[in-house]
Design an enzyme around this catalytic site. Sequence first.
Site, PDB file in Angstrom:
ATOM      1  N   ASN A  51       0.834  -1.195   0.000  1.00  8.10           N
ATOM      2  CA  ASN A  51       0.000   0.000   0.000  1.00  8.10           C
ATOM      3  C   ASN A  51       0.857   1.228   0.000  1.00  8.10           C
ATOM      4  O   ASN A  51       0.621   2.141   0.739  1.00  8.10           O
ATOM      5  CB  ASN A  51      -0.924   0.081   1.205  1.00  8.10           C
ATOM      6  CG  ASN A  51      -1.947  -0.952   1.188  1.00  8.10           C
ATOM      7  OD1 ASN A  51      -2.079  -1.663   0.232  1.00  8.10           O
ATOM      8  ND2 ASN A  51      -2.714  -1.030   2.220  1.00  8.10           N
ATOM      9  N   GLN A 101      -6.991   5.425  -3.035  1.00 19.12           N
ATOM     10  CA  GLN A 101      -6.802   6.000  -1.732  1.00 19.12           C
ATOM     11  C   GLN A 101      -6.970   7.489  -1.736  1.00 19.12           C
ATOM     12  O   GLN A 101      -6.740   8.127  -2.713  1.00 19.12           O
ATOM     13  CB  GLN A 101      -5.385   5.742  -1.351  1.00 19.12           C
ATOM     14  CG  GLN A 101      -5.263   5.479   0.050  1.00 19.12           C
ATOM     15  CD  GLN A 101      -5.171   4.074   0.307  1.00 19.12           C
ATOM     16  OE1 GLN A 101      -5.861   3.307  -0.275  1.00 19.12           O
ATOM     17  NE2 GLN A 101      -4.375   3.770   1.206  1.00 19.12           N
ATOM     18  N   LYS A 141       0.854   2.971   5.259  1.00 20.08           N
ATOM     19  CA  LYS A 141      -0.530   2.543   5.460  1.00 20.08           C
ATOM     20  C   LYS A 141      -1.485   3.541   4.803  1.00 20.08           C
ATOM     21  O   LYS A 141      -1.156   4.699   4.589  1.00 20.08           O
ATOM     22  CB  LYS A 141      -0.837   2.453   6.953  1.00 20.08           C
ATOM     23  CG  LYS A 141       0.051   1.449   7.704  1.00 20.08           C
ATOM     24  CD  LYS A 141      -0.251   0.018   7.281  1.00 20.08           C
ATOM     25  CE  LYS A 141       0.662  -0.977   7.988  1.00 20.08           C
ATOM     26  NZ  LYS A 141       1.964  -1.120   7.357  1.00 20.08           N
ATOM     27  N   ASP A 142      -2.695   3.046   4.516  1.00 19.30           N
ATOM     28  CA  ASP A 142      -3.720   3.849   3.865  1.00 19.30           C
ATOM     29  C   ASP A 142      -3.978   5.155   4.607  1.00 19.30           C
ATOM     30  O   ASP A 142      -3.835   5.238   5.814  1.00 19.30           O
ATOM     31  CB  ASP A 142      -5.044   3.079   3.827  1.00 19.30           C
ATOM     32  CG  ASP A 142      -4.883   1.681   3.254  1.00 19.30           C
ATOM     33  OD1 ASP A 142      -4.285   0.836   3.941  1.00 19.30           O
ATOM     34  OD2 ASP A 142      -5.353   1.447   2.141  1.00 19.30           O
ATOM     35  N   LYS A 143      -4.407   6.159   3.853  1.00 18.91           N
ATOM     36  CA  LYS A 143      -4.864   7.385   4.485  1.00 18.91           C
ATOM     37  C   LYS A 143      -6.306   7.232   4.947  1.00 18.91           C
ATOM     38  O   LYS A 143      -6.608   7.443   6.113  1.00 18.91           O
ATOM     39  CB  LYS A 143      -4.772   8.582   3.534  1.00 18.91           C
ATOM     40  CG  LYS A 143      -5.380   9.817   4.192  1.00 18.91           C
ATOM     41  CD  LYS A 143      -5.511  10.989   3.270  1.00 18.91           C
ATOM     42  CE  LYS A 143      -6.246  12.111   3.999  1.00 18.91           C
ATOM     43  NZ  LYS A 143      -6.527  13.255   3.152  1.00 18.91           N
TER      44      LYS A 143
END
Length: 625
Positions: free
Chosen positions: A49, A75, A292-294
């Site tokens: 990611n 994302q 990591k994802d927002k």
Amino acid sequence: MEMTEITGVSLKRGSLAIEDSDIVAPAEEAKRQKVSECCPTKGQDGLENNSLPSSEKVPGPPETAREGKKNSDPQSEEEEEEEEDGLSERGEEEEEAESFADMMKHGLTELDVGITKFVSSHQGFSGILKERYSDFIVHEIGKDGRISHLSDLSVPVDEEDPSEDVFTVLTAEEKQRLEELQLFKNKETSVAIEVIEDTKEKRTVIHQAIKSLFPGLETKTEDREGKKYIVAYHAAGKKALANPRKHSWPKSRGSYCHFVLYKENKDTMDAINLLSKYLRVKPNIFSYMGTKDKRAITVQEIAVLKITAQRLAHLNKCLMNFKLGNFSYQKNPLKLGELQGNHFTVVLRNITGTDDQVEQAMNSLKEIGFINYYGMQRFGTTAVPTYQVGRAILQNSWAEVMDLILKPRSGAEKGYLVKCREEWAKTKDPAAALRKLPVKRCVEGQLLRGLSRYGMKNIVSAFGIIPRNNRLMYIHSYQSYVWNNMASKRIEEYGLKPVPGDLVLKGATATYIEEDDVNNYSIHDVVMPLPGFDVIYPKHKISESYREMLTADNLDIDNMRHKIRDYSLSGAYRKIIIRPQNVSWEVVAYDDPKIPLFNTDVDNLEGKPPPVFASVLAGYSSSDR
């Protein structure tokens, strides 16, 4: 070893929740399950990611998930103006939905980055992924298999730490003057602070406060006209800011403070930039195992060089939507890719489809898995994909690198970025364009600062101002782009079964599947290489496809070393199909669309009871680990 865990999918009639310990968004697409990237990726870039800070990403709105479709995870990653002070984060995701349609008119599609195949043909169901960012929770799984949780906010007892008074002894005006001195923002060579209510203890606290809160400054006590002053000054020039003071760190203590970072609706690098701003240090003293994802709530381990747990814990009083805890001192930093994967808890809302369709799709996810595509956040969703920048770096086309990052682009962006790009296009003056940016730590701001410092004829050095991890993400994006396209070709050519000439891993070494060994492997064992100088390629048609793709991009597959060592690609291997572990799910109904469907680590720390649903329509669970 790659790991994808799913442990708690919560599917909602009107809402679906999926708990996955290692699938990144796969449940949502349960339909024909074309999963793109849910899983952890271990490998040379190790950034499961991966995402770039700044405008390379676009705000992420509610995503409609058709379970059977390519499971990529667009994302929401954009530079936020309010991050200059870090205190004005809005709580609801609705903030981002306004301009999403405009952005996506000019952004990438899954087809653009090679995401074209499915693992199964069942009808599946649809739902909304990430309607709220709290519908997507990620917990990192370390190399020892331990899932990271924020469970302890206490600071380790250390006699070497100064008292808590260091955080309050200085006034706001004194802190401002000291920061300007520390960052060379004025012509002063020192700052004198009068000691009111003079005692030895009071002077000691002021000395400690200046040295711990403003790395690079030294202090001394002076008498001036009968009054005591603490004088702060630079002892080692501008390099002092980047290099924490060695002599102030106890030799018996590990040099790195490891901690668990809990964050909401913020990507990892934006979070690091914000922490470094508050700590007044360079971002490059932080390390982590993966971004990591927002648009999510995420929990991961971070390490920082020679910053005490006491200082880090103090940030819990300053920052919204962040929590730091589980502190420990270690000898070593963290390295990208040193993780087994991620544990995901996912909600899909407003699901359609019968109970049979849901169960069929979820069982497909559990038993077959998903195609291990790199998802959309790896490539950005604006009109300038990050893989194009990576390709230009590998081609040594530095003028193109500069142009791709700074030129005006179609689609919605923050107003200040639009003005910055317009100024750049009009004047090609880095200083003038930089003045249009209130947020200087984005990629554009860092590059412009480098161009101001080194000049337009030294773009390589100017680009080097950008933190290393951010720079490497561009070339990792290109590798991911190649891998996605080659994985699709491999599945199109040979389907979901191993064939002679495929690659599998024995330990860390890739070997070929021979004709008489085919029955000893499954598609879950097959890996494909990310291009580099230290990998081998399959012994079938796909090998030539790799060569053709790189040749078309003016790159030599036989020479992936770059004259700048950082940009030499060693390559890595990535499994084609990932079968998530510990998959479980349930279908629930609820009355209030704003109530969370599961507790976060912070909720558990605060002792909040688990949510109560209007009804449970169906329940499923499984444990594959």
